[in-house]
Motif scaffolding. Sequence first.
Motif, PDB file in Angstrom:
ATOM      1  N   ILE A 246      55.750  33.104  52.429  1.00 26.02           N
ATOM      2  CA  ILE A 246      54.859  33.265  51.280  1.00 26.02           C
ATOM      3  C   ILE A 246      53.556  32.529  51.515  1.00 26.02           C
ATOM      4  N   ARG A 247      52.450  33.210  51.212  1.00 22.21           N
ATOM      5  CA  ARG A 247      51.132  32.615  51.359  1.00 22.21           C
ATOM      6  C   ARG A 247      50.777  31.756  50.146  1.00 22.21           C
ATOM      7  N   ARG A 248      49.735  30.970  50.296  1.00 26.86           N
ATOM      8  CA  ARG A 248      49.298  30.097  49.216  1.00 26.86           C
ATOM      9  C   ARG A 248      48.866  30.891  47.981  1.00 26.86           C
ATOM     10  N   ASP A 249      48.324  32.096  48.181  1.00 26.25           N
ATOM     11  CA  ASP A 249      47.886  32.914  47.048  1.00 26.25           C
ATOM     12  C   ASP A 249      49.024  33.698  46.402  1.00 26.25           C
ATOM     13  N   VAL A 289      58.257  35.452  60.731  1.00 27.08           N
ATOM     14  CA  VAL A 289      56.862  35.320  60.309  1.00 27.08           C
ATOM     15  C   VAL A 289      56.657  33.913  59.754  1.00 27.08           C
ATOM     16  N   ALA A 290      55.501  33.347  60.022  1.00 23.34           N
ATOM     17  CA  ALA A 290      55.145  32.024  59.506  1.00 23.34           C
ATOM     18  C   ALA A 290      53.722  32.081  58.964  1.00 23.34           C
ATOM     19  N   ILE A 291      53.450  31.246  57.969  1.00 23.35           N
ATOM     20  CA  ILE A 291      52.120  31.188  57.367  1.00 23.35           C
ATOM     21  C   ILE A 291      51.415  29.924  57.837  1.00 23.35           C
ATOM     22  N   ARG A 292      50.266  30.116  58.420  1.00 22.48           N
ATOM     23  CA  ARG A 292      49.462  28.996  58.911  1.00 22.48           C
ATOM     24  C   ARG A 292      48.375  28.646  57.912  1.00 22.48           C
ATOM     25  N   ILE A 319      52.762  34.824  70.129  1.00 21.36           N
ATOM     26  CA  ILE A 319      52.672  34.628  68.681  1.00 21.36           C
ATOM     27  C   ILE A 319      51.383  35.314  68.258  1.00 21.36           C
ATOM     28  N   GLU A 320      51.458  36.256  67.329  1.00 16.61           N
ATOM     29  CA  GLU A 320      50.285  37.055  66.989  1.00 16.61           C
ATOM     30  C   GLU A 320      50.035  37.077  65.484  1.00 16.61           C
ATOM     31  N   GLU A 321      48.776  36.960  65.134  1.00 18.79           N
ATOM     32  CA  GLU A 321      48.374  37.032  63.736  1.00 18.79           C
ATOM     33  C   GLU A 321      48.460  38.477  63.252  1.00 18.79           C
ATOM     34  N   VAL A 322      48.966  38.660  62.031  1.00 20.86           N
ATOM     35  CA  VAL A 322      48.981  39.986  61.408  1.00 20.86           C
ATOM     36  C   VAL A 322      48.180  39.915  60.111  1.00 20.86           C
ATOM     37  N   GLU A 323      47.322  40.901  59.931  1.00 25.54           N
ATOM     38  CA  GLU A 323      46.421  40.902  58.780  1.00 25.54           C
ATOM     39  C   GLU A 323      46.546  42.199  57.996  1.00 25.54           C
TER      40      GLU A 323
END
Length: 365
Positions: A246-249, A289-292, A319-323
């Motif tokens: 879960i993201r901060r938003d 998945v991890a939230i940075r 490790i790859e960012e997904v947007e």
Amino acid sequence: MCSSVLSKQFLISFTLFFLFCSCPTLARRPHIISIRSPNLFPEGLEWDPSAQHFIVGSVHQRSIHAVSDAGVIETLIFDPLLPENVTILGLAVDTVNNRLLAAVHALEPLPPFDALAAYDLRTRHRLFLAPLNDGDSSERQLANDVAIDFKGNAYVTNSASNFIWKVNLEGETSVLSRSSAFTSHPVDPNSLYSFYGLNGITYVTNGYLLVIQSNTGKMFKVDTDDGKARLVLLNKDLPLADGIAIRRDGVVVVVSQHKAWFLKSQDSWGEAVVYDEVALDVERSPTSVAIREGERAYVIYGHALEGLAGNVEREWFTIEEVESSKDSGEESVWVFVLIGLGLAYFMFWRFQMGQLVRNMNKKTA
């Protein structure tokens, strides 16, 4: 008069330069970290906000590793007291108590073994190893993913028997939830991974858990006080869902081997909407998945299926960012609004300058 005109020219030119130069930032490429570590085959992924690095496990090596942005890998934990060839699955960083938690599972044909291991991130010593069993069944269990609350309680999914363990700060184990909701949806026994039930789990600050179920594609909201579970009503199922974060938003990101889903809820996860999805590379076995830094989602491509199959040599993992394109699209709208305002101001200034020149020509005529 000339000084005022020049000042306006400079201000407008600087504003337009700033607005146009900000556009390329929106088109930045997703961040990719390449890891070179022979036969690591990482399955779990976590972000450590204090140390500012990623943490990954290993399918066979009884080890947990830190990964920098440059792909430099360092062994954080090697635990020779764990049974040989056990798999490190879910990972969670306890920022309050400076601990690292790892769900440990022994795959067949190894003897059954399931536990939650806790390590001090400062000394890197093991704090406890909490056995995870099912007193109601002699069947083989599967400790899979782990989440942690602000009190230091850990919650571990049992993918084989569809329930959630709770492990307190001292390493004492109990069953938080064995809700009938977890077994109320039909499963095709001939389908791929039909034996994988509850899987990814994440803690929401309001005092509940969100849990996904691989073989049904369902999501559940679980109360951490009494273990009551409710189905989250989604606009589409999440087949073969594996990891969740879960993201901060408040946006939740769920990954499977095929895609990443982005979900929002307006009623504290009674209902939710999948508002975007991104294709993932199934050949590289994305799992977690991890939230940075509270907002950027990353997926581990650990080739875990190759590692589990055995007799395979591999050196490189990523490790790859997904947007979400819809998230970045909202940012683009605001930038183009600003550009539009700047252009409107420029056109108005040109009109004023034209009027000024015409008036001066009339006076000199």
